[in-house]
Design an enzyme around this catalytic site. Sequence first.
Site, PDB file in Angstrom:
ATOM      1  N   ASP A  81      51.163  58.744  80.578  1.00 26.86           N
ATOM      2  CA  ASP A  81      50.721  57.596  79.800  1.00 26.86           C
ATOM      3  C   ASP A  81      49.488  57.019  80.494  1.00 26.86           C
ATOM      4  OD1 ASP A  81      51.771  56.445  82.059  1.00 26.86           O
ATOM      5  OD2 ASP A  81      53.386  55.376  81.053  1.00 26.86           O
ATOM      6  N   SER A 136      64.316  62.350  78.088  1.00 23.78           N
ATOM      7  CA  SER A 136      62.873  62.564  78.124  1.00 23.78           C
ATOM      8  C   SER A 136      62.173  61.266  78.520  1.00 23.78           C
ATOM      9  CB  SER A 136      62.380  63.062  76.761  1.00 23.78           C
ATOM     10  OG  SER A 136      62.613  62.087  75.760  1.00 23.78           O
ATOM     11  N   TYR A 137      60.853  61.323  78.621  1.00 26.43           N
ATOM     12  CA  TYR A 137      60.081  60.168  79.100  1.00 26.43           C
ATOM     13  C   TYR A 137      60.365  58.934  78.247  1.00 26.43           C
ATOM     14  CZ  TYR A 137      56.151  57.601  81.071  1.00 26.43           C
ATOM     15  OH  TYR A 137      55.383  56.673  81.713  1.00 26.43           O
ATOM     16  N   PRO A 138      60.776  57.807  78.860  1.00 28.19           N
ATOM     17  CA  PRO A 138      61.250  56.664  78.071  1.00 28.19           C
ATOM     18  C   PRO A 138      60.172  55.696  77.592  1.00 28.19           C
ATOM     19  CG  PRO A 138      61.624  56.238  80.395  1.00 28.19           C
ATOM     20  CD  PRO A 138      60.995  57.609  80.309  1.00 28.19           C
TER      21      PRO A 138
END
Length: 818
Positions: free
Chosen positions: A75, A291-293
């Site tokens: 991100d 998975s990526y939160p």
Amino acid sequence: MKTVLMVAEKPSLAQSIAKILSRGKYNKWDKVDPAELFSQAPTEKKEANPKLNMVKFLQVEGRGCDYIVLWLDCDKEGENICFEVLDAVLPVMNKAHSSEKTVFRARFSSITDTDICNAMTRLGEPDHNEALSVDARQELDLRIGCAFTRFQTKYFQGKYGDLDSSLISFGPCQTPTLGFCVERHDKIQSFKPETYWVLQAKVNTDKDKSLLLDWDRVRVFDREIAQMFLNMTKLEKEARVEATSRKEKAKQRPLALNTVEMLRVASSALGMGPQHAMQTAERLYTQGYISYPRTETTHYPENFDLKGSLRQQANHPYWADTVKRLLAEGINRPRKGHDAGDHPPITPMRSATEAELGGDAWRLYEYITRHFIATVSHDCKYLQSTISFRIGPELFTCSGKTVISPGFTEIMPWQNVPLEESLPTCQKGDTFAVGEVKMLEKQTSPPDYLTEAELITLMEKHGIGTDASIPVHINNICQRNYVTVESGRRLKPTNLGIVLVHGYYKIDAELVLPTIRSAVEKQLNLIAQGKADYRQVLGHTLDVFKRKFHYFVDSIAGMDELMEVSFSPLAATGKPLSRCGKCHRFMKYIQAKPSRLHCSHCDETYTLPQNGTIKLYKELRCPLDDFELVLWSSGSRGKSYPLCPYCYNHPPFRDMKKGMGCNECTHPTCQHSLSMLGIGQCVECESGVLVLDPTSGPKWKVACNKCNVVAHCFENAYRVRVSADTCNTCEAALLDVDFNKAKSPLPGDETQHTGCVFCDPIFQELVELKHAASCHPMHRGGPGRRQGRGRGRGRRPPGKPNPRRPKDKMSALAAYFV
């Protein structure tokens, strides 16, 4: 042979660098005008926790490497950390050939073998534009927040004593967040209930069954008109069926899960605060369970292995049957949601049990998994039946729902179609006996306070914060005592929060409205996309807020008028505690945050240590300024020390800083100073000195004057004093200890002993308590190792030849951490 450095993110790395104002006068509130922080104050990136030595660690690992692969979170914040890592590592790596590529970026969404292998086969480059957008956000929030916070904190805490907040903070995102809560509060306070009337009819379908009918007019606000309708219907004996309808409807399965929806459900259904929920999700991610939160996306890409993720749950004791049936019958493609281009929706990556995770981690994981299974399930189908009745001239309706296929509600039972009483089979023209028709008087009700889930929705709608920062902003307004979390996780503003928001509205509404921050976020997104210049956006935004700041300062009297109504001036707050050294009158102790002493005669306020208790210290006075000393304590198991209110705020010696108590004072002869009570260097920190707490008897304590190390010793001794003599072995000060004869633990019925707590074998036995964890080599049965631990000596108190600390820094005393 070429070497490759792989850098992956852990919480310690993500939190290791912080942007701060450069050291010097700009970090001192009293030395600089807050307006200068908008442009003149330089900023720098520093290690947020220097003890981690993260930069040094990265440089050691990177020295001599030829390539670096960055496995940071995918991100904007992750991109920013990429360049922080490169700043630390590139100078020590081997120099590359002119055209050789040495920096690579791995992009992935979960920590699974498949995802990691895929990422490794398509390495890219870190995105400098996204990193710049994060730098811009950090610098804007830092400069704007510091300027407004410093000004209003100093202004209002200097006038009012019962604000009960250690910091009157302002934040470009935090303040609009508070504004939403206060806006709802104002609606509740200004709400005026109105009386209205409804008709309610009941018809009999069988001997023992009846149907309750809803009035088609819903309600009227005039009693006489409602009475007229009642008179027209109450004498009727029959209700005629005017129309019937039966329609098959569907309740849609949920969209794939993104961060905001996860936080909403965690608050409203699981009772978990947003920040706690986010931290729990991050732990589940780093452990490989989900998975990526952090994602804004609610749409799965076409190549996402939905069946693979579903098969992971095929043997789970809670939902194995549902999963196996879906795999056998064929999964339903998830609904088309929003693709933000960041990460796939939050998905369970491997199976876990309640025993494996436990507590909140399991509850959040269970919800994420059930939500995922629901997205690939079928819609819930039900039959809705409606019957319209006429009683006299008025129409009434009743409806019912019958489930045809539960679909996704089987795995999400809280989403079930509510069970309703089945309606009778009838057709137009049928009649039923009227049981009763009555008129009910009701009142409109005000809205309730915002829940965290509703606040998250508003923040997302208006572009306040990101999916990563929304929990932080909500947590901040709670910690600042601007709102309190009530039952049902509803946010109720405090007097301070209400007055601040009303004050902003009175002076400059844009400071609290979400519009200006939303516009700034759009500009930051343009930087990330490479469509706006970082410097231009930063300069323009800071110029706008600088003008607003000057207007705010000039108009502060408008907010002050509101403060006067809700809070008490300093002179009228608190209770008398200790005497002022200037006028010798009693100063008042203001216990509300931030705790402080105020002399109304001299009109002076003196800050005190926070998060502890303050009491008068034996009416003793400071030899330098004649102020009465006070004693700060963190509790019976923690540390305590005396301090002079004046010296604490105005350090008397060059080697002292503001905020130092008597346990750090270098006065050469004062009986309360470090010179008289210091023993030896702290067993944990570099710069601390262990100091005897003279008030702790008969359960005596020695505490570090820098860190939180506390050692308990000499229980039941009636007197402990620091001797002027020092240990021949380690140069620590000796202690004179006196016991009562009946309770003396000393050998041979001795009652007095002088020795070194680090080296004396008799004293070593007296500092071991059951809660202590000894780290002295002699306590471990070793041969009394005397080698140093590589630490330099601390400063010597004036007039003392010995530094009162062990020369070889042997870890002594039975110490535990508070």
